[in-house]
Write a protein that holds these residues in place. Structure first.
Motif, short mmCIF file in Angstrom:
data_model
loop_
_atom_site.label_atom_id
_atom_site.label_comp_id
_atom_site.label_asym_id
_atom_site.label_seq_id
_atom_site.Cartn_x
_atom_site.Cartn_y
_atom_site.Cartn_z
N TYR A 57 0.82 -1.21 0.00
CA TYR A 57 0.00 0.00 0.00
C TYR A 57 0.85 1.26 0.00
O TYR A 57 0.34 2.36 0.12
CB TYR A 57 -0.92 0.02 1.22
CG TYR A 57 -1.93 -1.09 1.20
CD1 TYR A 57 -3.07 -1.02 0.39
CD2 TYR A 57 -1.75 -2.23 1.98
CE1 TYR A 57 -3.99 -2.04 0.37
CE2 TYR A 57 -2.66 -3.26 1.96
CZ TYR A 57 -3.79 -3.16 1.15
OH TYR A 57 -4.70 -4.18 1.13
N ASN A 85 -1.24 6.45 1.21
CA ASN A 85 -2.10 7.28 0.37
C ASN A 85 -1.70 8.75 0.40
O ASN A 85 -2.22 9.55 -0.36
CB ASN A 85 -3.58 7.11 0.75
CG ASN A 85 -3.90 7.64 2.12
OD1 ASN A 85 -3.04 7.74 2.98
ND2 ASN A 85 -5.17 7.94 2.34
N ASN A 86 -0.75 9.12 1.27
CA ASN A 86 -0.24 10.49 1.32
C ASN A 86 1.00 10.69 0.46
O ASN A 86 1.46 11.82 0.29
CB ASN A 86 0.09 10.88 2.76
CG ASN A 86 -1.12 10.92 3.63
OD1 ASN A 86 -2.14 11.49 3.25
ND2 ASN A 86 -1.04 10.31 4.79
#
Length: 94
Positions: A57, A85-86
């Motif tokens: 991820y 996700n950043n």
């Protein structure tokens, strides 16, 4: 009879072509584990440190981490975990 072979590129062009490295992003990430990296977040903040590990991820664990905002060091964290996700991108510093 004309020679139909392709002309050799000038030396500068040949050197530039040799600098291009091929491989998958996965190969790159495996190759930089244990090395100094810069992680740019979507917010524009950079974290520089030693890449300890990452997962599928793109969650990242860094050691000896420094936070940079607009190129100026703001904090020194030691160990840090960045949620995938950043992450905008990762670059090798070495």
């Amino acid at each position: 009879m004309a020679d139909s072979s392709t002309p050799t590129p000038p030396p500068a062009a040949a050197a530039q072509q040799q600098q291009v490295k091929t491989g998958s992003p996965n190969d790159f990430l495996k190759g930089v584990i244990g090395k100094q990296v810069n992680v740019r977040l979507n917010s524009g903040i950079d974290y520089r440190g030693t890449l300890s590990c990452l997962d599928g991820y793109m969650n990242i664990a860094l050691e000896q981490t420094c936070e940079y905002v607009d190129g100026v060091m703001k904090n020194n964290y030691g160990d840090a975990f960045i949620r995938g996700n950043n992450v905008m991108y990762i670059t090798a510093l070495e």
